[in-house]
Design a protein around this motif. Structure first.
Motif, short mmCIF file in Angstrom:
data_model
loop_
_atom_site.label_atom_id
_atom_site.label_comp_id
_atom_site.label_asym_id
_atom_site.label_seq_id
_atom_site.Cartn_x
_atom_site.Cartn_y
_atom_site.Cartn_z
N VAL A 195 0.83 -1.20 0.00
CA VAL A 195 0.00 0.00 0.00
C VAL A 195 0.87 1.26 0.00
O VAL A 195 0.57 2.24 -0.69
CB VAL A 195 -0.95 -0.02 1.21
N GLY A 196 1.96 1.23 0.75
CA GLY A 196 2.84 2.40 0.78
C GLY A 196 3.55 2.63 -0.54
O GLY A 196 3.61 3.75 -1.04
N ALA A 197 4.08 1.54 -1.12
CA ALA A 197 4.87 1.66 -2.34
C ALA A 197 4.03 2.06 -3.54
O ALA A 197 4.51 2.80 -4.43
CB ALA A 197 5.60 0.35 -2.62
N PHE A 198 2.79 1.59 -3.60
CA PHE A 198 1.96 1.85 -4.79
C PHE A 198 0.79 2.77 -4.52
O PHE A 198 0.35 3.48 -5.42
CB PHE A 198 1.45 0.53 -5.37
N GLY A 199 0.26 2.79 -3.31
CA GLY A 199 -0.90 3.61 -3.02
C GLY A 199 -0.53 5.01 -2.57
O GLY A 199 -0.79 6.00 -3.27
N PHE A 200 0.11 5.10 -1.39
CA PHE A 200 0.46 6.42 -0.85
C PHE A 200 1.46 7.15 -1.75
O PHE A 200 1.35 8.36 -1.96
CB PHE A 200 1.02 6.25 0.56
N ALA A 201 2.42 6.42 -2.31
CA ALA A 201 3.38 7.05 -3.23
C ALA A 201 2.68 7.59 -4.47
O ALA A 201 3.05 8.65 -5.00
CB ALA A 201 4.47 6.04 -3.62
#
Length: 518
Positions: free
Chosen positions: A212-218
């Motif tokens: 989620v961090g690598a693809f969503g929030f970024a």
């Protein structure tokens, strides 16, 4: 053969119910919506849906993810045609001819071509998925700890080409993923590693917050930092698929379907490669080469068929070998691991029915995109008018909820934020996140296989190079890395070119005539 056919029929019968159809249609609809929004990707869609489906039964969750995967690539053709912006990287080849058709008032026809091409190519890919996955898995049953090590290392090696044109950056991100995968307790003796006395790190970095961090929030940070608006081309003609054009261009459909599946089978080659290679092949044999880039039906059909056929092609090595071929398939494999399904050579032993279930899921995804392509084209185009400043906060909220939902730990939210911020700055420097996730997913397998192999051989490295399959993987892995060195690549090209010229000269040599013999 008969047992496999019985298992396949059982899989289709298991999904032949209203609930499965509803989940398939829902997953495909979400995927199409994400594909219609420029800047969002299939990887982001699968990562977010993985968090939202974490509590569902395995088959239902994976059904939604596969339908969303297919739907996103299909929906990405909308922005390519109407905005000249590829909804996903795989739709870039559709921009030239698709948008050219839209500019001359044939946007509906172009969308219909995309629908018919997507349906037929996915059908062809499903047939290959059902035929080749069990065969490849049977060969992979001969793997041991030594072979698994080289298999995982080969997968990380492919991170150099999975996205972008700079293999060094891909390898660096793959190695970063391997390093992050080592955080926590080691798989054999449960000793803490790289925790620095912080108890929260003893369990390692969970996959869901990392995804989620690598693809969503970024993605949220990247989109808000670089806003982009384009004018939407209005669609005035009918968008119903014209299947007579499929019959008319059946050589293109068949050729592009084969190319798409073959590119999918090659680890590290994404869906965009299937589209571009199919487009180039169609242009090479076309009698109307001058129409390509100006609204060629043949070119658009080839591009859309090639990228959609590569989806089942990517799933084949993902299931049979545990090596994803693209960023979305890497996240899909991570979702399978989260739901208790370990892709790889032991799949046909531990979960033999699941392979045929995936075939049925992909078929349901194919039917879903056809239904939406027939009946809901114009309403879905309204999604493209949603402003990003409204959409991105909603995605950020989903990222936060998804990171927390897996284990109900605030620490996972902090991990998601940290990885997302780091990914944002890395992406601005040209580093992609797919190799990082690939290294994170394969890191556990590589570490466990290396340590287990060393225990079995009492610390001797020889079995890693003397066993036949291990030796083969070692040669392929080393050769693949050497190919990225320009001098070595040029030498290989010269050797291959010389062999080709020699063979052509040998074939073209005429037998001596009677006069010559005299």
């Amino acid at each position: 053969m008969l047992n496999g056919l019985a298992d396949l029929l059982h899989a289709y019968w298991g999904f032949f119910n209203g609930w499965s159809f509803a989940l398939g249609l829902g997953g495909a609809l979400i995927g199409i919506i994400v594909g219609c929004l420029p800047g969002l990707s299939a990887t982001l869609c699968i990562a977010l849906l993985t968090t939202l489906t974490i509590k569902l039964p395995t088959n239902e969750a994976i059904l939604i993810l596969i339908c969303a995967y297919v739907g996103t690539l299909y929906g990405g053709s909308r922005t390519a045609i109407l905005l000249n912006i590829p909804g996903t990287a795989a739709n870039a080849a559709s921009c030239a001819d698709g948008h050219a058709l839209a500019l001359r008032g044939e946007a509906g026809r172009a969308i219909g071509i995309a629908t018919s091409g997507a349906f037929t190519s996915t059908l062809f890919g499903v047939m290959c998925l059902a035929a080749f996955t069990p065969l490849l898995a049977e060969v992979a049953l001969k793997f041991g700890a030594y072979e698994f090590f080289w298999l995982a290392l080969f997968g990380v090696t492919m991170s150099g080409s999975i996205v972008g044109n700079d293999p060094l950056k891909g390898w660096l991100m793959g190695c970063l993923g391997l390093m992050v995968a080592q955080i926590g307790q080691d798989p054999l003796y449960a000793h803490d590693r790289f925790t620095f006395g912080w108890g929260q790190l003893a369990g390692g970095i969970a996959l869901i917050p990392a995804l989620v961090g690598a693809f969503g929030f970024a993605e949220v940070l990247t989109t808000l930092a670089d806003p982009m608006e384009r004018k939407l081309v209005e669609m005035r003609d009918s968008s119903r698929p014209r299947f007579r054009e499929v019959l008319q261009y059946w050589p293109t459909v068949l050729r592009s379907g084969v190319i798409g599946v073959l590119t999918g089978l090659m680890p590290g080659v994404g869906e965009d490669a299937g589209a571009w290679m199919s487009y180039a092949a169609a242009k090479a044999v076309s009698r109307e080469k001058d129409q390509f880039g100006k609204g060629s039906i043949d070119g658009l059909m080839a591009a859309e068929t090639g990228d959609m056929a590569s989806i089942p092609g990517h799933i084949i090595p993902c299931l049979a070998l545990g090596i994803p071929g693209s960023a979305p398939s890497a996240v899909l494999m991570a979702a399978m691991i989260i739901h208790g399904i370990q892709p790889g050579p032991m799949m046909m032993v531990n979960h033999p029915q699941f392979v045929y279930d995936v075939v049925a899921m992909t078929t349901l995804a194919m039917v879903s995109i056809l239904i939406f392509g027939l009946f809901l084209v114009r309403p879905l185009l309204l999604v493209m008018r949603v402003r990003r400043t409204i959409l991105m906060p909603i995605i950020f909220l989903l990222c936060t909820v998804g990171a927390f939902a897996g284990a109900s730990r605030l620490f996972d939210i902090y991990c998601m934020l940290a990885i997302g911020i780091g990914a944002f700055f890395l992406r601005r420097k040209g580093y992609q996140m797919a190799p990082f996730v690939l290294g994170l997913v394969l890191g556990g397998l590589l570490d466990k296989s290396l340590r287990r192999g060393l225990v079995l051989s009492d610390g001797d490295l020889t079995p890693f190079f003397t066993r036949p399959i291990s030796l083969g993987f070692a040669i392929v892995t080393i050769f693949t890395m050497l190919l990225y060195i320009p001098a070595f690549k040029a030498g290989v090209q010269r050797v291959v070119g010389g062999i080709g010229r020699g063979l052509r000269a040998l074939v073209s040599r005429q037998p001596p005539t009677a006069a010559t013999r005299l």
